[in-house]
Write a protein that holds these residues in place. Sequence first.
Motif, PDB file in Angstrom:
ATOM      1  N   LEU A  92       0.771  -1.337  -0.056  1.00 44.66           N
ATOM      2  CA  LEU A  92      -0.044  -0.135   0.112  1.00 44.66           C
ATOM      3  C   LEU A  92       0.688   1.218   0.062  1.00 44.66           C
ATOM      4  O   LEU A  92       0.654   2.248  -0.635  1.00 44.66           O
ATOM      5  CB  LEU A  92      -1.014   0.002   1.123  1.00 44.66           C
ATOM      6  N   ASN A  93       1.885   1.069   0.571  1.00 45.13           N
ATOM      7  CA  ASN A  93       2.731   2.638   0.709  1.00 45.13           C
ATOM      8  C   ASN A  93       3.778   2.547  -0.247  1.00 45.13           C
ATOM      9  O   ASN A  93       3.773   3.633  -1.226  1.00 45.13           O
ATOM     10  CB  ASN A  93       3.354   2.736   2.227  1.00 45.13           C
ATOM     11  N   ASP A  94       4.704   1.571  -0.379  1.00 43.32           N
ATOM     12  CA  ASP A  94       5.797   1.705  -1.260  1.00 43.32           C
ATOM     13  C   ASP A  94       5.196   1.545  -2.971  1.00 43.32           C
ATOM     14  O   ASP A  94       5.536   2.267  -3.735  1.00 43.32           O
ATOM     15  CB  ASP A  94       6.834   0.692  -0.745  1.00 43.32           C
ATOM     16  N   LEU A  95       4.896   0.247  -2.801  1.00 45.02           N
ATOM     17  CA  LEU A  95       4.608  -0.069  -4.445  1.00 45.02           C
ATOM     18  C   LEU A  95       3.205   1.012  -4.853  1.00 45.02           C
ATOM     19  O   LEU A  95       3.605   1.576  -5.923  1.00 45.02           O
ATOM     20  CB  LEU A  95       4.023  -1.248  -4.337  1.00 45.02           C
ATOM     21  N   MET A  96       2.125   1.099  -3.703  1.00 44.06           N
ATOM     22  CA  MET A  96       1.095   1.743  -4.431  1.00 44.06           C
ATOM     23  C   MET A  96       1.645   3.552  -4.867  1.00 44.06           C
ATOM     24  O   MET A  96       1.255   3.973  -5.860  1.00 44.06           O
ATOM     25  CB  MET A  96      -0.210   1.869  -3.669  1.00 44.06           C
ATOM     26  N   GLY A  97       2.352   3.889  -3.801  1.00 43.03           N
ATOM     27  CA  GLY A  97       2.827   5.289  -4.136  1.00 43.03           C
ATOM     28  C   GLY A  97       3.824   5.490  -5.155  1.00 43.03           C
ATOM     29  O   GLY A  97       3.530   6.500  -5.927  1.00 43.03           O
ATOM     30  N   ARG A  98       4.676   4.331  -5.598  1.00 37.38           N
ATOM     31  CA  ARG A  98       5.552   4.559  -6.801  1.00 37.38           C
ATOM     32  C   ARG A  98       4.511   4.308  -8.161  1.00 37.38           C
ATOM     33  O   ARG A  98       4.496   5.007  -9.291  1.00 37.38           O
ATOM     34  CB  ARG A  98       6.265   3.300  -7.197  1.00 37.38           C
ATOM     35  N   LEU A  99       3.426   3.421  -8.269  1.00 38.84           N
ATOM     36  CA  LEU A  99       2.458   3.374  -9.177  1.00 38.84           C
ATOM     37  C   LEU A  99       1.822   4.505  -9.559  1.00 38.84           C
ATOM     38  O   LEU A  99       1.736   4.924 -10.311  1.00 38.84           O
ATOM     39  CB  LEU A  99       1.622   1.843  -8.804  1.00 38.84           C
ATOM     40  N   GLY A 100       1.460   5.164  -8.451  1.00 40.84           N
ATOM     41  CA  GLY A 100       0.478   6.204  -8.300  1.00 40.84           C
ATOM     42  C   GLY A 100       1.350   7.427  -9.126  1.00 40.84           C
ATOM     43  O   GLY A 100       0.850   7.992  -9.774  1.00 40.84           O
ATOM     44  N   LYS A 101       2.656   7.495  -8.756  1.00 43.19           N
ATOM     45  CA  LYS A 101       3.424   8.581  -9.368  1.00 43.19           C
ATOM     46  C   LYS A 101       3.656   8.290 -10.771  1.00 43.19           C
ATOM     47  O   LYS A 101       3.609   9.571 -11.446  1.00 43.19           O
ATOM     48  CB  LYS A 101       4.736   8.483  -8.432  1.00 43.19           C
ATOM     49  N   ASP A 102       3.622   7.117 -11.404  1.00 40.85           N
ATOM     50  CA  ASP A 102       3.939   6.904 -12.685  1.00 40.85           C
ATOM     51  C   ASP A 102       2.626   6.707 -13.380  1.00 40.85           C
ATOM     52  O   ASP A 102       2.473   6.366 -14.403  1.00 40.85           O
ATOM     53  CB  ASP A 102       4.753   5.745 -12.988  1.00 40.85           C
ATOM     54  N   GLY A 103       1.339   6.845 -12.455  1.00 44.40           N
ATOM     55  CA  GLY A 103       0.227   6.659 -13.174  1.00 44.40           C
ATOM     56  C   GLY A 103      -0.051   5.092 -13.771  1.00 44.40           C
ATOM     57  O   GLY A 103      -0.663   5.006 -14.666  1.00 44.40           O
TER      58      GLY A 103
END
Lengths: 95, 496
Positions: free
Chosen positions: B368-379
Amino acid sequence: MAIDAATVRKVARLARIAEPEERIEPLVQELNGILQWIEQLAEVDTDGVEPLTSVVHATLPLRDDVVTDGGDAARVLSNAPKSTDGFYVVPKVVE
Amino acid sequence: MTETFTLKGRTGDWEIVLGLEVHAQVASNSKLFSGAAVGFGAGPNEQVSLVDAAMPGMLPVLNRFCVEQAIRAGLGLKAKINLKSRFDRKNYFYPDLPQGYQISQFEFPIVGEGEVTVDRIDGSSFTVRIERLHLEQDAGKSIHDLSPTETYVDLNRSGTALMEIVSKPDMRSPEDAAAYVKKLRAILVTLGACDGDMEKGNLRADVNVSVCRPGDYEKFRETGSFSHLGTRCEIKNVNSYRFIQQAIHYEARRQIEILEDGGKIDQETRLFDPGKGETRSMRSKEEAHDYRYFPDPDLLPLEIDPAWVKEIEASLPELPDAKKARLMADYGLSAYDASVLISDADVAAFFEEAAKGRDAKLVANWTLNDLMGRLGKDGLEITASPIPAADIAGLVELIEKGTISSKIAKTVFDHMWAGEGAPAAIVDKHGLVQITDTGAIEAAVDALIAANPDKAEAVKEKPQAIGWFVGQVMKETGGKANPAAVNEILKAKLGL
């Protein structure tokens, strides 16, 4: 229920039918005549009778979800007064 | 009990009341009443049958799959399935509506009253009552900017099946409205009834906004009389959670301004302009619509066999509420983590795959934090994640075994994101294994104390100064020393 000239004008406008002013009064008469005739039906006692939705004893046919149509823009557009690049082209409309 | 959302005005406090009409495109191959394809990106008018173009004599034939999805959605909303429903014509003229009417369901919708339980970020939840769900056709698309004097019309979307889901006015804050749409989306996507793609407009909301004084809403709920509520405005076609909230904020403020200036609200349809962050009037009052609904004579009433409903009910997948309860019970997750996971079925599936046999709480954090954060940043969606679930599991396993510290794990994660492969291989390749060998740490500590006798003396007076030593040892070892071991050894060597 009675229809007046204003209602006739409104209904004509909603249906995008141009009725010249001299047609309005005759239409008031005609439509009121039809409505009176329909109102006669209200005299029949329909208590406990299910509304008739169709005169044929058939069920609504359903089809499978498969693509069987489309892919022919030229045919779809063949009656259009104007088209460009596959689009219908109409006078500007803006909401 | 969460506090009621309140807006301060010059004349006192105001509350807002929100009801939503969500349009969800049915994830069907073909249209509601024709065999033309449903899809995105085809050339103009390439997905149009003569039925969709409303050529004379064409007759609509209902798509069984669309009916099934409406029933599934209805069951997912714990709603009453109406075994008899009817299609009506909603009449209006617009160039992208070639029939001159939209086939919809007015008096007798396929699905009646239901409810949705919605989760808030703080872990609390609330209920939104559903008034109805009905099937209807979408319109085509008008393009106004290709020519200064003309409008271009593409009918590809014309006749696509939509489910319109109407809520009761049960939401009281912008956040609650967005959370409701999020939950509704999760339910529909889980059921496979709608793909939930809001960017493409496959799920969009009309938001009804009104404002009232504290206490009025409670009177409305007691009596059911709308006279206690303010006049509402409907904001059309809002297609993101953020825009829903922005539009509500703006619209509520606008209405309060008018009311406080002694004016009155006109009931009207408004458009949200995301660029300006404001709503504007869409139709003048004179043009107020009179749809003249009547039963579509081309279509018989839709009668559904109760056995079919039972069959569909038996085939339903695990719904978000059940999944949330299971994630909390089976993995010991918090209500918040569980509700974030269920908001996207793909994320939940990813988590469950990664959490097999691992510390679930750690897996949830990394997902939720690391992976989703990165994914969100890259759309990116989780389905396009460059890091597979197995590698998140691998990373957590290395942390569990003490091979790497949580801090080093962040570095390993960066390498994983860069596509360097499995975490164990990355740790080997970059020499990131945590130093648990006390000998090596002791040597570093000894050297440090020898080089800084004054600091070693000072720390005896001021024990919190040990932080400096820890930092130095970590630096010396490239961050690879086990922090717990470093602390222990330092304390022993410094005589603390």
